[in-house]
Motif scaffolding. Structure first.
Motif, short mmCIF file in Angstrom:
data_model
loop_
_atom_site.label_atom_id
_atom_site.label_comp_id
_atom_site.label_asym_id
_atom_site.label_seq_id
_atom_site.Cartn_x
_atom_site.Cartn_y
_atom_site.Cartn_z
N LEU A 77 -0.06 -5.39 -3.38
CA LEU A 77 -0.62 -4.08 -3.11
C LEU A 77 -2.13 -4.13 -3.31
O LEU A 77 -2.62 -4.56 -4.34
CB LEU A 77 0.01 -3.04 -4.03
N HIS A 78 -2.85 -3.72 -2.28
CA HIS A 78 -4.32 -3.73 -2.28
C HIS A 78 -4.88 -5.15 -2.39
O HIS A 78 -5.80 -5.43 -3.16
CB HIS A 78 -4.88 -2.82 -3.37
N GLY A 79 -4.29 -6.03 -1.61
CA GLY A 79 -4.84 -7.35 -1.43
C GLY A 79 -4.93 -8.18 -2.69
O GLY A 79 -4.13 -8.04 -3.62
N ILE A 80 -5.92 -9.05 -2.70
CA ILE A 80 -6.08 -9.99 -3.81
C ILE A 80 -6.36 -9.26 -5.11
O ILE A 80 -6.02 -9.73 -6.21
CB ILE A 80 -7.19 -11.02 -3.49
N TRP A 112 10.82 -1.84 9.59
CA TRP A 112 9.89 -2.75 10.25
C TRP A 112 9.56 -2.36 11.68
O TRP A 112 8.36 -2.38 12.05
CB TRP A 112 10.42 -4.19 10.15
N PRO A 113 10.51 -1.98 12.54
CA PRO A 113 10.13 -1.55 13.89
C PRO A 113 9.24 -0.31 13.89
O PRO A 113 8.37 -0.16 14.74
CB PRO A 113 11.48 -1.24 14.55
N GLN A 114 9.43 0.58 12.91
CA GLN A 114 8.61 1.78 12.83
C GLN A 114 7.21 1.46 12.29
O GLN A 114 6.21 2.01 12.75
CB GLN A 114 9.30 2.81 11.94
N LEU A 115 7.17 0.56 11.30
CA LEU A 115 5.88 0.21 10.70
C LEU A 115 4.98 -0.49 11.71
O LEU A 115 3.75 -0.39 11.64
CB LEU A 115 6.10 -0.69 9.49
N ARG A 116 5.58 -1.18 12.63
CA ARG A 116 4.82 -1.90 13.66
C ARG A 116 3.92 -0.95 14.45
O ARG A 116 2.87 -1.36 14.97
CB ARG A 116 5.79 -2.62 14.58
N HIS A 117 4.29 0.31 14.53
CA HIS A 117 3.53 1.30 15.31
C HIS A 117 2.72 2.24 14.41
O HIS A 117 2.19 3.24 14.88
CB HIS A 117 4.48 2.12 16.17
N THR A 118 2.62 1.91 13.13
CA THR A 118 1.93 2.78 12.16
C THR A 118 0.54 2.23 11.87
O THR A 118 0.40 1.07 11.52
CB THR A 118 2.73 2.85 10.85
N PRO A 119 -0.52 3.05 12.01
CA PRO A 119 -1.87 2.54 11.75
C PRO A 119 -2.16 2.44 10.25
O PRO A 119 -1.40 2.92 9.42
CB PRO A 119 -2.76 3.61 12.40
N SER A 120 -3.29 1.82 9.94
CA SER A 120 -3.78 1.58 8.58
C SER A 120 -2.96 0.49 7.89
O SER A 120 -2.05 -0.09 8.48
CB SER A 120 -3.78 2.87 7.75
N ALA A 121 -3.33 0.17 6.65
CA ALA A 121 -2.73 -0.96 5.94
C ALA A 121 -1.61 -0.47 5.02
O ALA A 121 -1.87 0.15 3.98
CB ALA A 121 -3.79 -1.69 5.12
N ALA A 122 -0.37 -0.76 5.38
CA ALA A 122 0.78 -0.27 4.63
C ALA A 122 0.81 -0.81 3.20
O ALA A 122 1.25 -0.12 2.27
CB ALA A 122 2.08 -0.64 5.34
N LEU A 123 0.33 -2.03 3.01
CA LEU A 123 0.29 -2.61 1.66
C LEU A 123 -0.93 -2.16 0.88
O LEU A 123 -1.03 -2.42 -0.32
CB LEU A 123 0.29 -4.14 1.75
N GLY A 124 -1.85 -1.50 1.55
CA GLY A 124 -3.11 -1.16 0.90
C GLY A 124 -4.08 -2.32 1.03
O GLY A 124 -3.68 -3.48 1.09
N SER A 125 -5.36 -2.01 1.08
CA SER A 125 -6.37 -3.03 1.31
C SER A 125 -7.35 -3.08 0.14
O SER A 125 -7.24 -2.34 -0.83
CB SER A 125 -7.11 -2.74 2.62
#
Length: 403
Positions: free
Chosen positions: A45-48, A67-80
């Motif tokens: 979560l939120h990268g390194i 996963w098929p729904q997340l593929r069409h979702t903008p922004s970073a799901a894991l956080g950046s």
């Protein structure tokens, strides 16, 4: 090249989010789910920065329908994040990898993220820890070298082309109200986003009329001469400028609004458009205003390019397959093919060729004035934005004879 031992895989997202970065995440995960060499599939979560805090989630526990729904979702799901690894972080990260038996790492990001992946790969090698690290490209700036283009750019380019067309319609409807408009784009040192604004331009009077990129010094006198000439000829002027344009002394016009630097010491600029507006008002005595799309150009879901999304998924998928094949310290690249029609395959490039390196706008993509694109740029960029842009129509203005 020897396949690494069976173990766990971890994924992170870094840098500015895009409209299609989650498609890369899904590509990584779905490829890992199909391979029996992968035990746990983890997300940082939120990268390194999150990894250093052991802020980790188990992606195998997510419902398959996600996963098929997340593929069409903008922004970073894991956080950046925009965290620059410190030297004393490296040993800590390798120790975390050992405890979680992480043998594969996929890091989705741009230039600075490639630097992070490269440093971790070196640290693992020096610690005799068997680890495969692959960088998955992402950046709307489109400035990574050795790849035809970067996932995220096609959607941002589509947004800026449409935003320029749409914003201009208001100016056309009442040109004497604000005859000069400046649209400010993102883009650190390269003008890829700025020139994308011209992708809907079909004739001389279509917007934009002037493009200002970071690669070429800004001359106030030359700019004002251009604005005045276009205004006298057309009646209004649309200018698209990068937030990082610099004058002939190398000073950024946006310095007046600088709000500091990020973790990688890149200046955070704001104010280029306002500076241009003030020049026009003071020297030409014309009313002027500016638009700043801001984060919308990164991740407007309404402007996602289908091509961009498919390629973002592809580089994620191929990143996982490369790591599982024993490749490491490399980035996935897109290789362009125009026959029989446009499509891309992938390759790998050493991260030493990518980390902290930028690809600027090629000279042949701008005309002699350096303020408008050439046909070569249209041929390069139009396939990346997906469906053709709309063509707006105008009424014929043949007026009735006064009675």
């Amino acid at each position: 090249m020897t396949p690494t031992p069976r173990g766990n895989l971890i994924i992170g997202q870094s840098g500015g989010a895009t409209a299609v970065i989650n498609a890369s995440l899904v590509g990584v995960v779905e490829a890992a789910l199909e391979d029996k060499r992968v035990d746990g599939i983890y997300g940082m979560l939120h990268g390194i920065e999150g990894l250093l805090k052991e802020d980790i989630i188990d992606l195998r526990q997510q419902p398959a329908s996600l996963w098929p729904q997340l593929r069409h979702t903008p922004s970073a799901a894991l956080g950046s994040c925009r965290y620059k690894l410190q030297d004393n972080d490296l040993e800590h990260v390798i120790e975390i990898f050992r405890r979680y038996n992480i043998r594969y790492m996929l890091y989705i990001g741009g230039n600075d993220s490639a630097d992070t992946a490269h440093r971790l790969s070196k640290a693992a090698h020096q610690s005799n820890y068997d680890l495969s690290i692959i960088s998955v490209p992402k950046t709307i700036d489109n400035d990574l070298p050795h790849t035809d283009h970067c996932p995220g750019y096609g959607s941002a380019a589509r947004f800026l082309a449409l935003a320029t067309m749409d914003s201009t319609m208001n100016t056309i409807s009442i040109p004497w109200h604000y005859p000069v408009k400046v649209i400010e784009t993102m883009g650190r040192d390269a003008g890829w986003l700025t020139v994308a604004s011209a992708l809907g331009k079909r004739d001389e009077i279509d917007p934009p009329h002037i493009i200002l990129t970071p690669e070429h010094p800004f001359s106030a006198d030359r700019f004002l001469t251009q604005v005045e000439e276009i205004y006298r000829r057309i009646g209004y002027v649309i200018i698209v400028a990068a937030e990082t344009i610099r004058d002939e002394k190398g000073q950024a016009l946006g310095t007046v609004g600088q709000v500091g630097t990020d973790a990688f010491q890149h200046p955070l600029l704001s104010g280029a458009a306002q500076n241009l507006v003030e020049l026009v008002k003071q020297h030409l005595k014309l009313r002027a205003r500016f638009d700043k799309p801001g984060d919308l150009q990164r991740m407007a879901s309404t402007c996602i390019s289908v091509t961009d999304q498919q390629e973002a998924y592809l580089v994620g998928q191929m990143g996982t397959l490369a790591a599982l094949s024993g490749e490491s310290d490399k980035m996935v690249t897109l290789v362009r093919h125009d026959q029989p029609s446009y499509h891309c395959t992938t390759d790998l490039i050493d991260l030493t060729e990518i980390a902290n390196v930028q690809r600027l706008l090629p000279a042949e993509y701008l005309d002699e004035s350096k303020t408008m694109v050439t046909q070569s740029f249209y041929e390069y960029a139009l396939p990346l934005i997906g469906e053709p842009l709309p063509q707006y129509k105008r009424l014929e203005t043949t007026r009735l004879t006064k009675r």
